[in-house]
Structures are given as C-alpha cells and as structure tokens.
Design an enzyme around this catalytic site. Structure first.
Site, PDB file in Angstrom:
ATOM      1  N   GLY A 168     -16.670  67.852  61.122  1.00 20.49           N
ATOM      2  CA  GLY A 168     -17.562  68.895  61.602  1.00 20.49           C
ATOM      3  C   GLY A 168     -18.830  68.339  62.227  1.00 20.49           C
ATOM      4  O   GLY A 168     -19.222  67.198  61.990  1.00 20.49           O
ATOM      5  N   ARG A 232     -10.681  67.060  63.613  1.00 21.00           N
ATOM      6  CA  ARG A 232     -10.226  66.788  62.256  1.00 21.00           C
ATOM      7  C   ARG A 232      -8.801  66.256  62.318  1.00 21.00           C
ATOM      8  O   ARG A 232      -8.018  66.639  63.176  1.00 21.00           O
ATOM      9  CB  ARG A 232     -10.280  68.060  61.404  1.00 21.00           C
ATOM     10  N   GLY A 233      -8.478  65.369  61.370  1.00 15.83           N
ATOM     11  CA  GLY A 233      -7.127  64.813  61.353  1.00 15.83           C
ATOM     12  C   GLY A 233      -6.934  63.803  62.477  1.00 15.83           C
ATOM     13  O   GLY A 233      -7.881  63.208  62.999  1.00 15.83           O
ATOM     14  N   GLY A 257     -17.675  62.561  57.563  1.00 19.21           N
ATOM     15  CA  GLY A 257     -17.780  62.981  56.179  1.00 19.21           C
ATOM     16  C   GLY A 257     -16.731  62.368  55.283  1.00 19.21           C
ATOM     17  O   GLY A 257     -16.189  61.292  55.581  1.00 19.21           O
ATOM     18  N   ASP A 258     -16.374  63.074  54.195  1.00 21.33           N
ATOM     19  CA  ASP A 258     -15.519  62.474  53.176  1.00 21.33           C
ATOM     20  C   ASP A 258     -14.135  62.115  53.695  1.00 21.33           C
ATOM     21  O   ASP A 258     -13.607  61.037  53.403  1.00 21.33           O
ATOM     22  CB  ASP A 258     -15.419  63.387  51.943  1.00 21.33           C
ATOM     23  N   ASP A 288     -23.879  69.109  54.103  1.00 22.40           N
ATOM     24  CA  ASP A 288     -23.785  69.573  52.723  1.00 22.40           C
ATOM     25  C   ASP A 288     -24.422  68.611  51.731  1.00 22.40           C
ATOM     26  O   ASP A 288     -24.576  68.943  50.557  1.00 22.40           O
ATOM     27  CB  ASP A 288     -22.318  69.783  52.327  1.00 22.40           C
ATOM     28  N   GLY A 332     -22.115  75.222  52.506  1.00 19.33           N
ATOM     29  CA  GLY A 332     -22.051  74.521  51.234  1.00 19.33           C
ATOM     30  C   GLY A 332     -20.719  74.810  50.579  1.00 19.33           C
ATOM     31  O   GLY A 332     -20.623  75.686  49.717  1.00 19.33           O
ATOM     32  N   ARG A 333     -19.692  74.083  51.008  1.00 13.81           N
ATOM     33  CA  ARG A 333     -18.334  74.359  50.545  1.00 13.81           C
ATOM     34  C   ARG A 333     -18.165  74.040  49.061  1.00 13.81           C
ATOM     35  O   ARG A 333     -17.690  74.856  48.281  1.00 13.81           O
ATOM     36  CB  ARG A 333     -17.348  73.534  51.371  1.00 13.81           C
TER      37      ARG A 333
END
Length: 555
Positions: A168, A232-233, A257-258, A288, A332-333
């Site tokens: 993202g 993504r991916g 990110g993660d 986040d 904030g997932r």
C-alpha cells in the site's frame, strides 16, 4: 581471572560503544531474544563473528554480511569510504565496529545487584556468569548502530543499485526513493540507480526499469504516493534474483510493509544460497506503525496529523447540533496506533476503539450517553480493525477474504458501529428525564471516513526528515556489506535489524503495561475492557516509544 563489570548508563540515546576494546568475540551459537516474551528461543548465529567482548551483558543481534559467504577463506576486500577521503571530515562521523544500541533504556536499578553473586568477584574459569549470576544480562539485547563505516565492501565505481516499492501507499515513499538516489550519488559516487516499477512484479521486465538520477528525483519529496508505482503479490524469488544478476545489480533497496519484508528475506536468502555479492536492504513502510521493535515507521506522523484534522471536523459537526455525535474511522487493520495517537492529540475524543481491545456495546453506549447529556456532544475515533470479533458474534460479517498480500479484508466497522450506537442511544434518550432532553431530540450523528486521505499525501516535515535518515542509513549499511537487514529507529537511534527477527511479528498497542493506552483510558473516561494482567516480568517485555509491544503473528 576476574571479570570487569560493564557499567550501563541508561541515556536517551542508549548507544553502547567502546573504542578501546581490543578483541570482540562471541560464541559460535547464541539465542534469539524472546521479543517481548513472544516466540521460542532458537540459535540464530552459527558462525564465529567479531562483536562484543562483554557478551555476558550484551547480546547484539547479528546482521548478515556478504563477506560471510564471499571470502572463500581469503581476507574480504574492502575499500575506503569516499566520505572519509573528503576534506574536513572528522573520523568521529563514522561508526565504530563495536557501536550498538540497547534494546531497552528503562532498567531495574537492582538488576546488577545479587546477594549470591557479584561480577566483580566472579571467576571466569568457574563457569558461565549468566548462569551463576541468576541469569543476569539475558535481557540485555542490543542492535548494530547504523551509519557510515570508514571501510566499505563495494567499489563505488562498480556498483549498480535498484529500488522497489511494494504494498500500500504511504506518505514518504517518494522521499525514500529520492534520498537513496541522492546518498548513493553525492556521498558514494554511485551514479547508476534503477527504479523497479509496480512492486515485485516489475522485476519480470527489466526493459521497463527506469534510470533514476538527481534530476528525476529532485522534487519527489513534495509528491505523495510512489513515482515507481506499487502492487501486492507478484513475488517470485528465483526470477527476481535472476533479474538482479542479469542486470548486474549488487545493491537492492526494498521499501514496503510486512509482506514485502518477508519477500525481501527470501531474496536475501537466495542471494546467500547462490553466494552472490548482492546486498539486500529494507526500509520498512507502514502508516499503521506495526513494524516490531521500532520507535515508529515513516509516514505514521503524517497519517496521524491528517486523522486529527478529520477528528477536528467531526468535533465541529457534533458541536453544531443537539446531541451531536461525531464518528471518525481511521486506518489500522491490526494495530490501532493512528486511532490512539490522533485521539489523544486532538483532545476531543470521548471514545477510542482499537483492534487490540475487544469491547462490548452496552458499556460504550452508556459512556457516550452520559457524555451527550453532560456536554451535548461526543466524538468517537475507531480504527478499521476494531470490533471484528463483536461483529462476527452478532452475525454482521461475511466470508473471510484476503488480498494478494495475504491480508484479511475486514468488515466495515464504521457504518455498523454508527447504526448500533445511534439505535441504542436514541432508545435511551426517548426515556430520558425531561431536564435531560426537553425537546425530545435524538442523536445527530456525523460520520467521517478519511481513509485514503491519510496515506495518499506528501509527508510532513518530521516524516520527510525521518525518511532521509532511514534512506541514508540503508545506503550506508548496504555499502558496508550488510545484507538481509532493515533500518529503523530504536530508542531514538537508527539501527540495523536482521529481517528474520521481525518477520511474522507485529507491533501492537501495549494495553497491559503503563504507557500510552493508559492515557487514552484516563483521558476519555471510557471503559477499560482490560481485565487480564500480563504474567511476564517487565524485564522480559520490550515496548516501543509509540506505545507498542511485539506480537507474534504465527502463533
């Protein structure tokens, strides 16, 4: 032979350095720290290295170096850092070999006092001091201090760098791209940097890679998003490494990110497996603020600032009508840091709901009703990942679906919460005493959802400065031959952290210890919903400056 105890002064910088130490040797195996008591201990160092002589007190998290698998028994090549050759550059600007940053700056003053053992009296030949002295020092973890080294592992004239942004969007992505290019060119003389478009999938088509020079990146820090695009991916480890080899890239900078971090770890492992001289550096990205151990991640402060503006709007709307209720949903997932920080920073919030704390409807309805009766208005801040368990219990959510990065797509807490609160508060107002509701008013609810407005914007000044520090230190680390690391701030100092140490772990709000969540509960007067005590000793818990604690995502 006697041990000389190493005295620790817990300063705000928490930097440990001793230029006079003569030999820095650690055992060939040691244990991974529990990272806040989560996860199992395991041996992560299997080759001799040169770190701290006083290993009984400090356990430095070792970062891979390409010389580990490139020397073939011969002495590794090194080159003078171009910065060290410039005029009027003091040697103190460069990081010493044994410089590190303590994982914790809050200490137990009695930790170095034990009735049954004293390091001053401990005989080295009698046994293991960490065992004989009651395990003292087992929690003294440290990380390699980031920064330029006098000697580097790459010849700048033979370097080719690549940078990719994944996942993202986030305020500051373009700033990191800009500063990686600027640092490579201006400080090391590396003139060839390639931008990989559209995330990991962009490695499949090298013809689309973009040349990045100073002119191309000059104004990027004033623009939101990523000039390289993202996705993504699309991760294929072997194909990515094949492309790096074919294009002659030996410095790879990954921003994400993660999920992106896990992908970078696979790339670094494949590079190591093949014995390639390619450094892989990660600049972690997430608004986040959920990367474990770090003080904060870039873009977070910008997102909080934008969220606060939305809260101010909600407060204005709530104040303008009888029984005005402003509800703001922010991103904030799994971690509610944006909600927590913006709610506290605004000073207007009467209720803050985050994913880390399960809640019930009746107590929060009673709390908001009382605030409406007292003040004729109330403001609620809710993170997007809050209340998922409650919604499932009440039959509000549907089939679990994930995106290309493996993140579960959440049910929309905002409209659902608004509906539930309004229905219940209206029912209470209908039976309210005449003096509390003389006109028979119902709740006037205003819902504000800034969502992507908090991430698709340029970084503020603080985040732009932080991006500069992270990007430059990523370059310094890669040029020094470190690999499979991410760069981030721990106790206000930038460090190099092994990727595998943070993969599959998450920074979440610490709701069980004294910290920022305590401020939220006391400032809003909201129900706590926290009934469980943390069974761990405080010394076994590592918390972050932003009020977080490490959580394993694999358990």
């Amino acid at each position: 032979m006697k041990f000389s105890p190493l005295a620790l002064v817990a300063a705000s910088a928490a930097t440990l350095s001793s230029s006079s130490a003569s030999a820095f040797v650690v055992p060939t195996t040691r244990h991974q720290p529990a990272l806040g008591g989560v996860g199992r201990h395991q041996d992560i160092l299997t080759t001799p290295t040169t770190l701290f002589e006083s290993q009984e007190l400090w356990r430095v998290e070792r970062v891979d170096q390409i010389s580990d698998w490139m020397t073939n028994g011969s002495a590794p090549k090194s080159y003078p850092n171009p910065l060290s050759l410039q005029a009027n550059v003091p040697s103190s600007w460069f990081v010493e070999q044994n410089a590190a940053v303590a994982a914790k700056v809050d200490v137990d003053l009695q930790e170095t006092v034990d009735d049954s053992c004293s390091l001053d009296e401990y005989d080295e030949e009698a046994g293991d001091p960490m065992v004989e002295c009651g395990g003292r020092g087992l929690n003294s973890e440290a990380f390699i201090l980031a920064g330029p080294r006098k000697e580097i592992s790459f010849d700048p004239k033979e370097c080719k760098a690549a940078i990719v942004t994944c996942g993202g969007l986030c305020p500051g992505l373009n700033s990191v791209i800009r500063e990686v290019v600027m640092c490579l060119r201006r400080q090391y003389g590396v003139t060839e940097t390639l931008g990989i478009p559209a995330g990991y999938r962009g490695f499949k088509d090298p013809s689309a890679w973009r040349e990045l020079d100073e002119k191309a990146v000059a104004n990027l820090h004033n623009i939101g998003g990523s000039t390289l695009g993202s996705s993504r991916g699309g991760h294929s480890t072997e194909a990515i490494v094949d492309s790096l080899v074919e294009q002659g890239v030996n410095l790879l900078f990954v921003v994400g990110g993660d999920g992106t971090v896990r992908g970078a770890a696979k790339i670094a492992d494949e590079v190591k497996k093949r014995g390639l001289a390619i450094a892989v550096a990660v600049v972690p990205k997430t608004i986040d603020n959920d990367v474990p151990l770090l003080d904060r991640t870039f873009g977070f402060e910008t997102a909080v600032e934008a969220a606060r503006k939305a809260i101010n709007v909600a407060e204005t709307e709530a104040e303008g009508f009888p029984f005005g209720l402003g509800v703001v949903k922010v991103m904030g997932r799994n971690s509610g840091f944006i909600a927590m920080h913006s709610a506290l920073g605004s000073g207007f919030a009467d209720l803050c709901l985050v994913p880390e704390v399960d809640f019930e409807l009746d107590p929060i309805v009673d709390h908001l009703y009382n605030r409406l009766i007292e003040n004729n208005k109330a403001v609620v801040v809710v993170a997007e990942g809050a209340g998922q368990k409650l919604m499932e219990e009440m039959g509000a959510n549907g089939e679990k679906v994930t995106d290309a990065s493996g993140n579960q797509l959440l049910d929309d807490i905002g409209p659902w919460l608004c509906q539930q609160m309004k229905k219940r508060i209206d029912a209470k107002l209908e039976v309210a005493q005449l003096e509390d509701n003389p006109h028979g008013d119902k709740v006037t609810l205003k819902y504000v959802d800034p969502s992507y407005m908090v991430r698709g914007i340029p970084p503020n000044t603080a985040d732009n400065l932080y991006c500069t520090q992270l990007a430059h230190n990523a370059v310094h680390g890669a040029m020094s031959g470190f690999s499979s690391f991410l760069v981030g701030s721990i106790n206000t100092r930038e460090c190099y952290i092994p990727i595998n140490l943070v993969a599959n772990k998450r920074n979440v709000i610490d709701v069980r210890h004294q910290g920022m969540w305590e401020y939220v509960v006391f400032a809003t007067g909201q129900p706590s919903f926290q009934t469980e005590e943390d069974p761990r000793d405080d010394k076994d818990v590592i918390t972050t400056a932003s009020g977080g604690i490490v959580l394993s995502t694999t358990e």
